[in-house]
Structure formats: structure tokens, C-alpha cells
Scaffold this active site. Structure first.
Site, PDB file in Angstrom:
ATOM      1  N   ASN A   1      -9.478   6.787   9.025  1.00 32.52           N
ATOM      2  CA  ASN A   1      -8.572   7.811   9.563  1.00 32.52           C
ATOM      3  C   ASN A   1      -7.976   7.318  10.874  1.00 32.52           C
ATOM      4  O   ASN A   1      -8.573   6.476  11.552  1.00 32.52           O
ATOM      5  CB  ASN A   1      -9.357   9.101   9.816  1.00 32.52           C
TER       6      ASN A   1
ATOM      7  N   GLY B   1       4.246  11.322   7.264  1.00 33.46           N
ATOM      8  CA  GLY B   1       3.930  10.020   6.669  1.00 33.46           C
ATOM      9  C   GLY B   1       4.461   8.814   7.402  1.00 33.46           C
ATOM     10  O   GLY B   1       4.681   7.758   6.791  1.00 33.46           O
ATOM     11  N   SER B   2       4.624   8.911   8.726  1.00 30.93           N
ATOM     12  CA  SER B   2       5.123   7.717   9.443  1.00 30.93           C
ATOM     13  C   SER B   2       4.051   6.616   9.477  1.00 30.93           C
ATOM     14  O   SER B   2       4.382   5.423   9.461  1.00 30.93           O
ATOM     15  CB  SER B   2       5.601   8.063  10.861  1.00 30.93           C
ATOM     16  N   ASN B   3       2.792   6.998   9.497  1.00 33.21           N
ATOM     17  CA  ASN B   3       1.739   5.969   9.422  1.00 33.21           C
ATOM     18  C   ASN B   3       1.709   5.323   8.042  1.00 33.21           C
ATOM     19  O   ASN B   3       1.477   4.113   7.923  1.00 33.21           O
ATOM     20  CB  ASN B   3       0.370   6.572   9.769  1.00 33.21           C
TER      21      ASN B   3
ATOM     22  N   HIS C   1      -6.593   8.904  14.549  1.00 28.00           N
ATOM     23  CA  HIS C   1      -6.579  10.127  15.359  1.00 28.00           C
ATOM     24  C   HIS C   1      -5.808   9.858  16.659  1.00 28.00           C
ATOM     25  O   HIS C   1      -6.016   8.822  17.299  1.00 28.00           O
ATOM     26  CB  HIS C   1      -8.021  10.552  15.689  1.00 28.00           C
TER      27      HIS C   1
ATOM     28  N   MET D   1      -4.534  16.641   6.630  1.00 27.09           N
ATOM     29  CA  MET D   1      -4.980  17.709   7.518  1.00 27.09           C
ATOM     30  C   MET D   1      -6.185  18.497   6.983  1.00 27.09           C
ATOM     31  O   MET D   1      -6.215  19.728   7.049  1.00 27.09           O
ATOM     32  CB  MET D   1      -3.802  18.681   7.779  1.00 27.09           C
ATOM     33  N   ARG D   2      -7.159  17.776   6.484  1.00 26.09           N
ATOM     34  CA  ARG D   2      -8.366  18.433   5.990  1.00 26.09           C
ATOM     35  C   ARG D   2      -9.593  17.625   6.367  1.00 26.09           C
ATOM     36  O   ARG D   2      -9.503  16.408   6.463  1.00 26.09           O
ATOM     37  CB  ARG D   2      -8.377  18.482   4.455  1.00 26.09           C
TER      38      ARG D   2
HETATM   39  C1  GRF Z   1      -0.611  11.230  13.502  1.00 24.02           C
HETATM   40  O1  GRF Z   1      -0.425  11.593  14.844  1.00 24.02           O
HETATM   41  C2  GRF Z   1      -2.064  10.889  13.244  1.00 24.02           C
HETATM   42  O2  GRF Z   1      -2.699  10.342  14.355  1.00 24.02           O
HETATM   43  C3  GRF Z   1      -2.658  12.239  12.916  1.00 24.02           C
HETATM   44  O3  GRF Z   1      -1.661  12.924  12.202  1.00 24.02           O
HETATM   45  C4  GRF Z   1      -0.386  12.400  12.555  1.00 24.02           C
HETATM   46  C5  GRF Z   1       0.267  11.979  11.287  1.00 24.02           C
HETATM   47  O4  GRF Z   1       1.587  11.528  11.475  1.00 24.02           O
HETATM   48  N1  GRF Z   1      -3.893  12.086  12.185  1.00 24.02           N
HETATM   49  P1  GRF Z   1       2.343  10.838  10.275  1.00 24.02           P
HETATM   50  O5  GRF Z   1       2.321  11.840   9.115  1.00 24.02           O
HETATM   51  O6  GRF Z   1       1.636   9.572   9.933  1.00 24.02           O
HETATM   52  O7  GRF Z   1       3.740  10.610  10.761  1.00 24.02           O
END
Ligand code: GRF
Length: 216
Positions: free
Chosen positions: A107, A12-14, A109, A90-91
Site C-alpha cells: 500500500n 488512479g494516478s499511482n 500512504h 479505500m478499504r
Molecule cells: C494517494 O494519495 C495514496 O497515497 C492514497 O490514496 C491516494 C490515491 O491517489 N492511499 P491515486 O488514486 O493513486 O491518484
């Protein structure tokens, strides 16, 4: 103020970058609900810390993947969510959610699509030997990482890079472009026509492209 719903499976860093942008006042949006499909996702800790409603939904409680995504759509709609953000979810998203939120699921990527879709985009880039990789924010369609591109950011791939070192470099940019794409959406500045996303009032030089660090 756009109402956001976030789907996550892990770290969940994003998600945190979005929280930070909202708290800093650079993103005028509200986080209405986090849904995770993994009870031990660290994203939940982040939600708790910031008082964001969160929900674990177990796919096994729904007969089918379609049923699971219909359940997710219902949960998000009941909170008045306007934009769904996949932050490490992840789906592959199924039709019931996409129908409920047409061109309203985003999303991120970790590669420059259409190169290296699917899992381990960073490892694929290192193994292939490309000189440049990066990350892509896109609207989600029924394919795997195939929807219309909103913003891309590029980084160099260094000769000694490993999957880890490249991932770290890319992640720094993910945390910039994801909140930025959400900001453009919330300002009503994304116009989708077929595969093309037009950013309204963007200068040509910054039309959804970021290169960092400079290659000099
Ligand atoms: C990130 O690298 C994103 O690009 C991919 O999954 C990863 C998620 O990282 N879809 P986080 O959980 O947001 O840290």
C-alpha cells in the site's frame, strides 16, 4: 517478471505511475488485473486506455467484507497474480486476501507512518503543524496503515501549505517510490523479518529513504 494485481477506488494516478514505469522499462512487471470497488473510478479509464483487464466488484454482492475479500483473492489468483498493489483503495483489507497473499500486498500512504494513518494524512500533517511529511510504501497487515515499512520519502511542509498544496508535493514522490518498491520486490530484494524490511544490496545511504526536494 512479476504479475501484478491492482486494487483502486478512484483517480488512479499511482496506478498510472506503475503503468508508466512498466512502459518505460524501468519496472519489469505485468499488470494482470485491475479491480475497483467503485464503478466510476477513473482508474478504469486508465486500464481501458492501456488494454489492462479490469473488473468492478460490488461489495454488496458478497454477504460480508470477508466474503468480498475472498472474492477479490479468487479473482487475483485466477489471473496468476503474485503481488497485490493497493493504489488508492479505500478499504481495510481483510484476512482472506492477506492469507492468500502473505507479505504480498503493498500500500502507499500519504504520510510518514506511523504518523497520521487513516484518511486525510496530508490534512492531519498540516493541522498538526509538522515541518516534514511525506509518503510511505508498506506491506499490508490487518491494521490500518500498520504493516512493515518498505520505502519512505520526505518533503518539507511550508508555512502556507494547505491540504491541497501539500498533497500535490507528496503525490510527486508517491509516483516515484511506489514503482520503486514494486521493482525491489520483483527483483527479490525485499526481506521481511518481523516489522523490519531489509532491502538487499541497498547502500546505507539509500536504504528506503528519499528526501526531495533538498532542504537547502
Ligand atoms: C494517494 O494519495 C495514496 O497515497 C492514497 O490514496 C491516494 C490515491 O491517489 N492511499 P491515486 O488514486 O493513486 O491518484
Amino acid at each position: 517478471m512479476t504479475k501484478l494485481g491492482v486494487l483502486a477506488s478512484g483517480r488512479g494516478s499511482n496506478f498510472q505511475a506503475i503503468i508508466n514505469a512498466i512502459n518505460a522499462g524501468t519496472l519489469k512487471a505485468s499488470l494482470e488485473l485491475l479491480i475497483v470497488d467503485n464503478p466510476s473510478a477513473y482508474a478504469v479509464e486508465r486500464a481501458k486506455k492501456h488494454g489492462i483487464p479490469h473488473l468492478y466488484m460490488n461489495p454488496k454482492d458478497f454477504g460480508t467484507q470477508d466474503g468480498f475479500f475472498a472474492g477479490i483473492a479468487d479473482g487475483l489468483k485466477s489471473r496468476g497474480v503474485e503481488l497485490v498493489v493497493l493504489a488508492g483503495f479505500m478499504r481495510i483489507v481483510r484476512k482472506p486476501l492477506l492469507d492468500a497473499f502473505p507479505m504480498r500486498v503493498m500500500n502507499i500512504h500519504p504520510a510518514l507512518l506511523p504518523s497520521f494513518p487513516g484518511l486525510h494524512g496530508q490534512r492531519q500533517a498540516v493541522d498538526y503543524g509538522v515541518r516534514i511529511s511525506g509518503c510511505t510504501v508498506h506491506f499490508v497487515d490487518e491494521g490500518m496503515d500498520t504493516g512493515p515499512v518498505i520505502i519512505q520519502a520526505a518533503v518539507p511542509v511550508m508555512p502556507d501549505d494547505t491540504e491541497e498544496s501539500l498533497s500535490e508535493r507528496i503525490l510527486g514522490l508517491e509516483h516515484k517510490i511506489f514503482p520503486e518498491a514494486i521493482r525491489l520486490f520483483s527483483e527479490g530484494r525485499l526481506e521481511v523479518s518481523g516489522r523490519k524490511v531489509r532491502i538487499i544490496n541497498a547502500s546505507k545511504a539509500v536504504h528506503g529513504v528519499i528526501v526531495n526536494p533538498p532542504l537547502s
